[in-house]
Design a protein around this motif. Structure first.
Motif, PDB file in Angstrom:
ATOM      1  N   ARG A   1      29.121  44.031  66.682  1.00  0.00           N
ATOM      2  CA  ARG A   1      30.290  43.568  67.409  1.00  0.00           C
ATOM      3  C   ARG A   1      30.775  44.705  68.288  1.00  0.00           C
ATOM      4  O   ARG A   1      30.380  45.853  68.110  1.00  0.00           O
TER       5      ARG A   1
ATOM      6  N   THR B   1      38.746  40.407  69.936  1.00  0.00           N
ATOM      7  CA  THR B   1      38.087  39.100  69.880  1.00  0.00           C
ATOM      8  C   THR B   1      38.395  38.322  71.143  1.00  0.00           C
ATOM      9  O   THR B   1      37.519  37.675  71.717  1.00  0.00           O
TER      10      THR B   1
ATOM     11  N   GLU C   1      40.957  48.183  61.360  1.00  0.00           N
ATOM     12  CA  GLU C   1      40.573  47.927  59.970  1.00  0.00           C
ATOM     13  C   GLU C   1      39.494  48.911  59.527  1.00  0.00           C
ATOM     14  O   GLU C   1      39.491  49.384  58.393  1.00  0.00           O
TER      15      GLU C   1
END
Ligand SMILES: Nc1ncnc2c1ncn2[C@@H]1O[C@H](COP(=O)(O)OP(=O)(O)OP(=O)(O)O)[C@@H](O)[C@H]1O
Ligand SMILES: Nc1ncnc2c1ncn2[C@@H]1O[C@H](COP(=O)(O)OP(=O)(O)OP(=O)(O)O)[C@@H](O)[C@H]1O
Ligand SMILES: [Mg+2]
Ligand SMILES: [Mg+2]
Lengths: 372, 296, 279, 398, 275
Positions: free
Chosen positions: B295, C62, E156
């Motif tokens: 990602r 995202t 995170e």
């Protein structure tokens, strides 16, 4: 820098022209194998080195090139095994064979596009086994296990073969098949090398490198990743095909066994030993890998501890094998940039000495010439 | 039907041997992300030691010695070569192992020479008859041994930190070191274990129904590649599944060659690779492998 | 400069009109068991700086990934002018004039700064395998022309001295600037910056902020910005969208958003040191 | 350059009036061997090389040929085609004949050049694809002839009759496919049904194949594979209760198998066909060879390669001697001399006719049977004979 | 606030003396001396490429992963000598680093990452306690326990990296830009955490771009520029210095602004691209 490059090029060119006049056929043959290997390795390096797609199946595309050429160029033959053939003019056959290899690469590329790393590597390994299977079953095309004779290339009436009836003698040296092919090999290698260099240094090369380093980024920057990967696979297969055609011409007989696992792995060894990602690296690696075992066997008599064939002890071929394996290990362990890295370092050192250090420019960059 | 069952059982038992080899690949891949082409020479060493010593020491002691010898060789390869190869690209390391394999295999085959060596196993050519089905005893032993070993590995990976340390080191040696992992120890251990696994596989590969250890044994190691890949290069379960699938495929295709003749003869050799490719098309990281996910 | 070459006809004289708005409508992205974006909508007005902020894991990156085609939205629509982006692959979106930088640097470490920047020109150039391999004059001319523009952009971003250096050898902050430069090389209509000043100290942050302002002033393009440095967001942004757990919790001009109690609860906290530092 | 002066020289006559060409000087005759010392056929290659060197030594001790000493030029190709091609290019110009070349792929790879060079070559492979070339001399029978004779043997002595099924396990490639030609022909003639199983040299475990044979209910199995596969096949069959005869090609058996667990099975009902007499036969020439070989190479095992190599060396040397008589030691002269002999080799247990080259030199095969105590691990079970089937058989050439 | 108990020098806390580090031909640090007394928080500031990460690598012994090495000087921690020791030995002395750029094991799950953090520790019960603490500190890690770490958001991942280091229950924590990419609230939480673990006795060496936060946490600060220490002193004092305010805090009045734009080379204008 560019002057020294020029000098080097001239020296190399001169050597290339003079060699067939002095060295005997077996040297020329070794040289030709090395040239064919170099062409194949350049192609593999485009794929594996520059684009990061590991391929262990390159030998398959060599086989497609070799058998494609023979099929396109031969006339059909009736006999114990009836053999097919199209009987096309040989240069046309050669071009078609290269294209055929490209098509084969294109057919495999959807699989290649889905896989990565070791998975892709072993999947391409399957090509070798599938290729062997196909070659042994498609007897009418390939001639089965014995392969079939290779029609010599003929360009404008000039035949690349031994012509005992009309011998060609230049400067007192008889020019047989190998001498003639030598020059063909040089031209093909030069063309293949320059083309690949242009690709690597240009727009496609940058896109390929970015796909290797960061596939997602490449896409976001506007590179159609899937299309590029397929394109590189096709291009690299065509290089393999060209190498296959040249090997067929040198062999004068295609033999399926040759295009096996060992060959495929040795191509991988070439580009890694030479230096990943560059044309010069591929060429150096190809010469090293294809010549080393031959040199070792040839001069094994001069090596200590080696016994003659049939005696107890380490034989020449075994010694050559062991030394070859060791060389692979040593190069990778101690020359992280491959042989090309070593060459560059030496050149840098020589140049520096020549330039006699005007305030030895302290640069952070060890200029890893990865891309030329 | 009986033929089918017999072929199936045979395939499963060959598959167990492939699984042992594949497990060796998996262990090394987990610890160093290297596809180990030198595995064949580990096999050869293990088998050779057993063959040469079983007469003097008896089979079980020879087996232990063979396991130990191959383990030591594995550790040595790691120590002398892999550890010193300061490369980022793992396909480069694979090539190093090819170099190592060439050296070792050449010397070992020279040692073995032209002989076919027996390994002195206690099962001989005995066969278990289950109704109409015959299974060589050696193959049952192979199946049991492989199952036991693989179960042990599954537990070890699950309940000890060994697996975590291995994967951490493989993924990022520097950060793993910052966690206190001794890189050398972890990867050397993995290579040693893989060596022992290879020796065990060599035993079962070289006893009945095959005639013994000779120089051609290394070729069989190649068949474990599709097994390891198909299962997933970093999965123990995958090694077992892959080994069994390849074994059964090979056995069935070989046994029904007559019926499959329209596909060409000699299909048995490519069938494992075809199965592998089909599986990879559906699951690019094998059946149980960790998917490469990125990602940004 | 004025040879016959015309890579992109749409880049005409009056650019302010050429830059379309970006409309994000009800975009939802789900991963296994996790809704990363939950029916998010906002609009980036042409030529504005629009910031997206929110706690870690709120779905900002995202969102960028959906806009640039890296992720496929589960539902919803994204329109850039007339084009619907949700079904397009990344390179097609790039071709529409959308460029982005990455939160984690995504450059080719072995390539020089120049080559990395030239990659940004990929969509504006045409040379394929054949013309590059054969070094056709057209390919050479193209390379030279775009090389000049790369040098221009490098000078603008302050990378002239490093053009030949492999990116991997540069410090983090400089690499971040290379990312920006590469995105600028795409001659974008919309520039998306994902945390452009993370890992920089105060001085460096200010320089980067100035750079972004200069981009907007000289090119007039829209900029979509993700940043945790609130000072910077306040200073640069014309509008702010705030995400939390994938949901839009606020949207509007910076001052209003900054004082929105929901935003303070979810993101800013009562007294934030960053705020203290940057006001 | 050196090349300029050396090239194109046309066979000069040397001092003694003998016309010579490449490989022959005033004092020596160089003979090539392209062998496998490091590949899959290393044991065979080593025996061949040893035996031929022994032969040359013996000839030299007796005064040589044509007043010249014989000299072996050995190259190992490790069963690698490229190495073989390279080796031929290297030593081809330096030798007058090839006393052996291991492997039919290797011979095929250089076949065109052998023909162009008119280099008398003895391949150590018995595939029909090697027939039909003037300078290439396949010794004794080919694989297909052996298999026809084998089927005949099964029918006559093992009770196989029309309507029965027989199996044939064979390697892919020249060897197996040549053999298959023979078995197919014979099976058809006798009304048998042939169950084919093709394998690769890397296959080791024949369990699946045995299962297939068993399922088909074969009455006997022909075996044209390597010794390891033979051992596995025979061992598994017997262990699985399939107690039938097996007949192998000459390359399917090796005495090294006898000490392995498959030994007992091999001794039970396994035979193999061979065109040349096994070294364990009673022929005096072979007995002497065995003694000489043991004296010279005490540590090496004696296998079929010893007699095969020795015989091949004899063929080459006799051709040289004949060529010397007609004062023409050029390669072409040697081939012509060779092709003038029509009944060579009685002392080795079979006569070979060299005057035709599109047919095997002999159609007679021995049936040999493994024997622990015999030299070379086998004895003659049935003397060389030519079945009636063979007479009708048209050998495929090339 | 700090539990500050500087024992006799050399036998407590971290001491760096005359340290020089080079990467091949490139010297990255020279003549570095600094002290991190036991129980204190010390911060190192510096621009990009100043050598901060290099300093931490030297302490943890990971230079060799970057083809670098210590060329001079000594590093000691409590009584042990760290310079020259293997990384695992440094960890077993209780010195644990959170490396720059998160460096989570992307292919492993969050849970496994945490387990990896405890690999250096022997004590199982302590590890369980540490895990408890980490999960209360960063609840999101518990939620995502089975997720692949590489798929976490940037912030995170940063939490995971810190949590992972805490799993080893270090005596000394080396933090390389721990708040990089963290939202303001989370950055504040990290600051609190650092304070808290420090109060429990852990010594901290903090490298931070967020100078404001770093200076508020630390008792002592060093400023590194191009491989050398150019300033050092009590954190509060440094926070007041103009130099630090301008360069590291990014705070300046108009005079500074002018100075800055004057000092920086004028940015050439970028014209629109027209083909
Ligand atoms: N490919 C993926 N698979 C699974 N989960 C993902 C994936 N990508 C993102 N996520 C999850 O979606 C959520 C949103 O991630 P995102 O990266 O958008 O956050 P962010 O707002 O950019 O945070 P940060 O400020 O920390 O960068 C996170 O919880 C992350 O773990
Ligand atoms: N592996 C390496 N090889 C060569 N030089 C290096 C290497 N790593 C760092 N350097 C150089 O050493 C110097 C110090 O780098 P370092 O990473 O320690 O800086 P830093 O202060 O941590 O910067 P940042 O704030 O960007 O993280 C820089 O000039 C850098 O280019
Ligand atoms: Mg993000
Ligand atoms: Mg740093």
């Amino acid at each position: 820098m560019s002057r020294s490059t020029l000098l080097w090029s001239i020296a190399l060119a001169a050597a290339a022209v003079v060699i067939p006049f002095y060295l005997d056929a077996s040297w020329l043959q070794d040289g030709l194998f090395a040239m064919a290997a170099a062409i194949g390795a350049i192609g593999l390096n485009l794929l594996t080195g520059a684009t990061g797609q590991l391929s262990m199946g390159h030998a398959f595309f060599l086989a497609v090139g070799a058998f494609g050429y023979v099929y396109f160029a031969s006339l059909p033959e009736e006999g114990a095994h009836s053999l097919g053939g199209l009987g096309l003019p040989t240069p046309v056959a050669a071009v078609l064979a290269v294209l055929l290899a490209g098509v084969a690469g294109g057919l495999f590329s959807p699989i290649a596009a889905r896989l990565k790393g070791a998975y892709l590597g072993i999947a391409t390994l399957a090509l070798i086994f599938i290729g062997q299977f196909a070659m042994s079953n498609a007897t009418p095309v390939t001639g089965g296990h014995n392969g079939r004779p290779v029609p010599p290339l003929e360009v404008f009436g000039f035949v690349f073969a031994d012509t005992p009836d009309a011998p060609l003698v230049i400067a007192g040296v008889p020019f047989g098949a190998l001498e003639r092919l030598w020059f063909l090999g040089i031209v093909l290698l030069l063309g293949a090398g320059l083309f690949a260099r242009g690709v690597l240094r240009g727009r496609p090369g940058r896109a390929m490198n970015t796909i290797r380093d960061h596939e997602i980024a490449a896409g976001v920057m506007g590179v159609p990743v899937a299309r590029y990967r397929a394109g590189v696979f096709v291009l690299s297969s065509m290089y393999g095909g060209l190498a296959g055609v040249l090997i067929a011409l040198v062999f004068q007989q295609t033999v399926p066994d040759y295009f096996g696992l060992l060959l495929a792995l040795s191509y991988l060894a070439m580009i890694i030993i030479g230096g990943l990602g560059s044309v010069a690296g591929a060429v150096i690696g190809a010469v090293f890998v294809s010549m080393l075992p031959r040199l070792l066997t040839r001069y094994s008599d001069a090596l200590p501890l080696i016994v003659q064939p049939g005696q107890e002890g380490v034989g020449a071929a075994e010694a050559a094998q062991i030394l070859y394996g060791l060389a692979v290990v040593v190069v990778v362990l101690f020359l992280p940039g491959g042989l090309l890295g070593l060459v560059n370092q030496l050149r840098l050192r020589i140049n520096r000495r020549v330039a006699s250090a005007p305030a030895a420019k302290h640069s952070l960059t060890p200029t890893p010439e990865t891309r030329n | 039907m009986i033929t089918f069952i017999e072929l199936l059982v045979n395939g499963i038992s060959i598959g167990a041997v492939y699984a042992l080899i594949a497990l060796g690949f998996v262990v090394i891949f987990k610890a160093t992300e290297v596809v180990n082409f030198a595995h064949a020479s580990l096999l050869l060493v293990g088998g050779f030691i057993i063959a040469k010593t079983h007469e003097a020491l008896g089979f079980w002691a020879a087996l232990l010695l063979g396991l130990a010898g191959a383990a030591v060789l594995g550790a040595l390869i790691e120590f002398l070569v892999i550890r010193r190869a300061n490369v980022v690209n793992h396909s480069v390391l694979a090539i190093v192992t090819i170099g190592v394999d060439i050296v070792l295999t050449t010397e070992l085959t020279r040692q073995i020479g032209t002989e076919v060596l027996a390994l002195g196993d206690p099962w001989g050519s005995e066969v278990l008859h289950l109704g109409a089905i015959n299974i060589p005893l050696a193959r049952i032993a192979a199946l049991l041994a492989a199952s036991a070993v693989i179960a042990a590995f599954l537990l070890a990976f699950k309940y000890t930190n060994w697996g975590v340390a291995m994967r951490a080191t493989a993924e990022d040696a520097e950060t793993a070191a910052l966690m206190g992992v001794r890189r050398g120890r972890v990867s050397m251990g993995a290579w040693a274990v893989a060596g022992a696994l290879a020796a065990l596989a060599a035993l079962f590969m070289c006893i009945f129904p095959t005639p013994g250890l000779d120089r051609t044994v290394t070729a069989t190691a190649m068949k474990a590649f599709p097994a390891a890949i198909l299962g997933g290069l970093d999965s123990t379960t995958g090694a077992l599944a892959g080994g069994l699938i390849i074994g059964v495929t090979e056995s069935l295709v070989g046994g029904y060659q007559g019926e499959l003749v329209f596909l060409g003869r000699g299909l048995g050799d490519v069938a494992p690779f075809l199965v592998m490719i089909i599986v990879l098309l559906i699951r690019p990281a094998g059946l149980f492998g960790t998917r490469e996910l990125a990602r940004v | 400069m004025s040879d016959t070459y015309q890579p992109d006809g749409t880049e005409a004289a009056s650019p302010a009109e050429a830059i379309p708005p970006l409309e994000v409508r009800d975009v939802t992205v789900r991963f296994a068991g996790l809704t990363a974006l939950d029916s998010v909508s906002f609009t980036v007005a042409p030529g504005s700086v629009h910031a997206v902020i929110g706690p870690n894991g709120a779905g900002k990156s995202t969102c960028f990934n959906v806009l640039s085609g890296v992720y496929r939205a589960t539902s919803g629509s994204v329109r850039f002018g007339a084009a619907e982006l949700t079904a397009l692959p990344p390179h097609r979106i790039a071709a529409l004039g959308m460029a982005r930088t990455f939160q984690n640097i995504a450059l080719s470490p072995h390539l020089s700064v120049r080559d990395n920047m030239m990659l940004g020109r990929h969509r504006l150039t045409r040379a394929g395998f054949l013309s590059a391999g054969l070094r056709l004059p057209s390919a050479r001319r193209e390379a030279a022309r775009h090389g000049e523009r790369v040098a221009e952009i490098a000078a603008f971003v302050g990378l002239t001295g490093q053009l030949a250096t492999p990116v991997g050898l540069l410090p983090y902050g400089v690499q971040k600037r290379v990312e920006l430069a590469r995105a600028l090389c795409m001659e974008p209509k919309l520039l998306m910056l994902d945390e452009p000043v993370a890992g920089m100290n105060g001085g460096e942050r200010r320089e980067m902020a100035e750079l972004i302002i200069a981009v907007r002033e000289s090119l007039g393009i829209s900029i979509l910005l993700v940043e945790h440095d609130m000072g910077m967001v306040m200073r640069l942004a014309d509008a702010v969208t705030v995400l939390d757990f994938g949901k839009r919790i606020a949207d509007g001009p910076p001052e209003r958003v900054q004082n929105d109690p929901e935003v303070i609860r979810a993101y800013l906290g009562a007294t934030s040191e960053t705020e203290e530092a940057s006001t | 350059s050196e090349k300029a002066t050396g090239g194109g020289a046309e066979a000069p006559a040397s001092g003694d009036g003998v016309k010579t060409g490449p490989g022959v000087t005033a004092g020596t005759i160089s003979i090539g061997m392209m062998t496998d010392l490091t590949g899959p056929y290393a044991s065979f290659g080593k025996s061949l090389t040893n035996a031929q060197q022994l032969y040359f030594e013996q000839v030299n001790a007796a005064g040589g040929v044509c007043g010249r000493k014989l000299e072996a030029v050995v190259r190992d190709h490790g069963y690698d085609v490229q190495k073989a091609v390279a080796a031929y290019t290297e030593i081809g110009p330096k030798v007058v004949a090839m006393a052996h070349v291991v492997g039919s792929p290797m011979v095929n790879a250089v076949k065109q050049r052998i023909e162009a060079d008119k280099m008398l070559t003895i391949p150590q492979a018995w595939a029909t694809s090697l027939l039909g070339s003037e300078p290439i001399q396949v010794t004794a029978t080919t694989y297909d002839i052996d298999m026809i004779n084998a089927v005949d043997f099964l029918a006559k002595e093992k009770g196989v009759k029309s309507g029965d099924k027989i199996g044939h396990l064979y390697f892919e490639g020249d060897y197996g496919e040549s053999a298959l030609n023979g078995s197919k022909f014979a099976a058809e003639k006798l009304g048998l049904e042939l169950v084919e199983q093709k394998i690769k040299a890397t296959d080791q475990d024949m369990t699946a194949q045995v299962a297939a044979f068993k399922k088909a209910g074969v009455k006997a199995v022909l075996v044209s594979v390597g010794p390891r596969q033979t051992a596995s096949l025979v061992g598994v069959s017997l262990a699985g209760g399939m107690d039938i005869p097996f007949v192998g090609s000459n390359s399917a058996y090796s005495p090294q198998l006898l000490p392995t667990p498959a030994g007992p099975a091999l001794l039970k009902d396994f035979y193999y066909m061979t065109g040349g007499a096994p070294i364990g036969s009673d022929l005096p020439a072979l007995k002497k060879l065995a003694d000489d070989y043991k004296a010279k190479y005490p540590k090496d095992a004696i296998d079929s390669g010893v007699s095969a190599g020795y015989t091949a060396a004899g063929i080459v040397v006799d051709a040289l001697k004949k060529a010397c008589e007609s004062k023409d030691l050029t390669r072409a002269g040697v081939v012509t001399a060779h092709r003038s002999q029509n009944a060579w080799g009685q002392e080795y247990g079979g006569t070979m006719d060299f005057t035709v080259f599109d047919k095997p030199a002999s159609l007679r095969s021995y049936v040999a049977k493994p024997d622990k105590d015999a030299l070379g691990g086998a004895v003659v079970f049935k003397d060389a004979s030519e079945s009636d089937l063979v007479k009708e058989y048209q050998v495929p050439v090339g | 606030m700090n539990v500050h108990d500087p024992g006799p020098p050399g036998d407590s806390g971290l001491t760096v003396r005359d340290l020089a580090v080079s990467y091949g031909p490139v010297t990255a640090l020279r003549g570095i001396s600094l002290d991190v007394p036991r129980g204190s928080v010390v911060t190192v500031l510096g621009g990009n490429g100043a050598g901060k990460s290099t300093l931490l690598r030297a302490i943890s012994g990971t230079l060799r992963f970057h083809r670098g090495g210590i060329t001079a000087g000594e590093i000691g921690f409590d009584r042990a000598r760290l310079s020259g020791a293997a990384t695992s030995a440094v960890v077993s002395h209780g010195v644990v680093q959170v490396p720059e750029g998160r460096k989570v094991f992307a292919r492993m799950t969050v849970e496994e990452n945490l387990r990896a953090g405890a690999l250096g520790a022997r004590d199982r019960r302590a590890a369980a306690e540490a895990r408890e603490r980490v999960l209360t500190l960063f609840p999101v890690l518990a939620e995502r326990a089975r997720q692949r770490a590489g798929l976490l958001s940037g912030g995170e991942q940063q939490m995971l990296a810190i949590g992972r280091a805490l799993m080893a229950r270090p005596k000394m924590l080396l933090l390389d830009e721990p708040t990089l990419g963290l939202a303001p609230m989370m950055a504040a939480r990290i600051a609190d955490t650092v304070r808290e673990i420090n109060s429990q006795g852990t010594t901290v060496l903090l490298v931070e771009q967020n100078a404001a936060m770093a200076l508020s946490l630390a008792s002592h600060a060093y400023v590194l520029e191009v491989g050398e220490i150019v300033l050092s002193g009590p954190a509060a004092e440094l926070a007041e210095s103009d130099e630090v305010r301008r360069r590291y805090l990014g705070i300046g009045d108009d005079r500074d602004e002018a100075l800055l734009s004057g000092a920086a080379p004028a940015r050439p204008a970028l014209t629109r691209w027209s083909a």
